[in-house]
Design a protein around this motif. Structure first.
Motif, short mmCIF file in Angstrom:
data_model
loop_
_atom_site.label_atom_id
_atom_site.label_comp_id
_atom_site.label_asym_id
_atom_site.label_seq_id
_atom_site.Cartn_x
_atom_site.Cartn_y
_atom_site.Cartn_z
N GLU A 81 0.83 -1.20 0.00
CA GLU A 81 0.00 0.00 0.00
C GLU A 81 0.87 1.26 0.00
OE1 GLU A 81 -3.35 -0.03 -0.24
OE2 GLU A 81 -3.10 -2.22 -0.46
N VAL A 82 0.38 2.30 -0.66
CA VAL A 82 1.09 3.58 -0.68
C VAL A 82 0.73 4.35 0.59
CG1 VAL A 82 1.46 5.76 -1.88
CG2 VAL A 82 1.10 3.65 -3.19
N VAL A 83 1.75 4.70 1.36
CA VAL A 83 1.57 5.46 2.60
C VAL A 83 2.06 6.89 2.35
CG1 VAL A 83 2.22 5.65 5.03
CG2 VAL A 83 1.89 3.39 3.99
N VAL A 84 1.24 7.86 2.68
CA VAL A 84 1.59 9.27 2.49
C VAL A 84 2.00 9.87 3.83
CG1 VAL A 84 0.74 11.54 1.79
CG2 VAL A 84 -0.01 9.49 0.55
N ASP A 85 3.12 10.58 3.85
CA ASP A 85 3.55 11.32 5.03
C ASP A 85 3.03 12.75 4.90
OD1 ASP A 85 4.75 12.62 7.13
OD2 ASP A 85 6.73 11.74 6.82
N GLU A 86 1.87 13.00 5.49
CA GLU A 86 1.26 14.32 5.37
C GLU A 86 2.16 15.40 5.97
OE1 GLU A 86 -2.85 14.80 6.33
OE2 GLU A 86 -3.29 12.67 6.02
#
Length: 277
Positions: A56-61
């Motif tokens: 899964e693609v995890v975004v670091d906001e």
């Protein structure tokens, strides 16, 4: 099950984000926090997004917020390269260990370039990540926060889209060993999985429909499967005004996992289907 992600960046960025309308170049403390965060992106110690162990693609906001805050807390600064004059808040990248940068290439501070990366005259924006051994060919662009893996080839004129806002938005992800043919566009959070090869002029967006030509199966939208050869195509759809061809992506062939790119064989396959390499 993947563990919850915790950003490696300073949590004080969240408070700065909530009060961003009050910030400006005169806020030295805020500037120090933001600069440290963007420096971490520049060195590859943090990333705007990554693929976790579950695929899964995890975004670091927090990383994206740091970039957006940089435009508030950094003042305009003049720079000159030969006869070219610039006036911007974001300087050029200076950390280039093990990277070949051909004259005419531009990489902004806050982008990460792995060892063995080659930048022909091209553009890599802030927050982007380009993995080891990747070629960014002439006039290719890697947008803000786009994630490009190792040993990827972005051919001439390729456009890899960027995204900063909203901070939760998923950026483009091009995984290891992929090949993106000349003048292709991969935008709006689309995903090119490991080892995939895109023929010239392929357009892939987050909502593009993808079909396997051998089975007729419709695959997940906005991503091309690993170890496949893909091209742009059209799919007839009926409207009140008539039948029209709507864009899609066609999976022409599945490759053996780990199969190295044979450029001549790829070109032959594409020509067989009336597509340029």
């Amino acid at each position: 099950m993947s563990l919850p992600f915790t950003s490696p960046l300073d949590p004080r960025l969240d408070e700065l984000w909530e009060n961003r309308s009050e910030l400006g170049p005169g806020d030295a403390a805020a500037r120090g926090i933001v600069v440290a965060a963007v420096n971490a992106l520049d060195r590859g110690e943090a990333r705007a997004a990554f693929v976790d162990g579950g695929g899964e693609v995890v975004v670091d906001e927090r990383a994206k917020r740091a970039i957006l805050l940089a435009f508030r807390v950094l003042g305009l600064s003049r720079a000159q390269v030969g006869d070219f004059h610039y006036n911007d808040r974001i300087p050029l990248k200076s950390h280039l260990d093990g990277v070949r940068v051909v004259p005419g290439a531009i990489a902004r501070w806050g982008s990460y370039l792995g060892r063995g990366v080659v930048l022909m005259p091209s553009f890599v924006n802030i927050g982007a990540y380009v993995g080891d051994g990747t070629m960014v060919d002439t006039w290719a662009t890697v947008g803000s926060c786009a994630q490009v893996g190792q040993n990827v080839h972005l051919s001439g004129g390729v456009g890899v889209g960027g995204v900063l806002e909203p901070p939760s938005a998923v950026p483009v992800v091009i995984e290891d060993e992929a090949f993106v043919g000349s003048r292709s566009m991969v935008v709006e959070g689309a995903r090119v999985r490991t080892g995939a090869k895109l023929g010239a002029g392929t357009i892939l967006t987050r909502t593009t429909r993808v079909f396997d030509v051998e089975t007729g199966e419709e695959l997940p939208r906005g991503e091309v499967p690993a170890w496949s050869v893909c091209v742009s195509g059209t799919r007839v759809r009926s409207f009140p005004g008539g039948d029209f061809g709507m864009p899609c992506v066609l999976v022409l062939r599945r490759l053996t996992e780990g199969e190295p790119l044979d450029r001549l064989a790829l070109n032959d396959l594409l020509r067989e289907h009336g597509v340029s390499g």
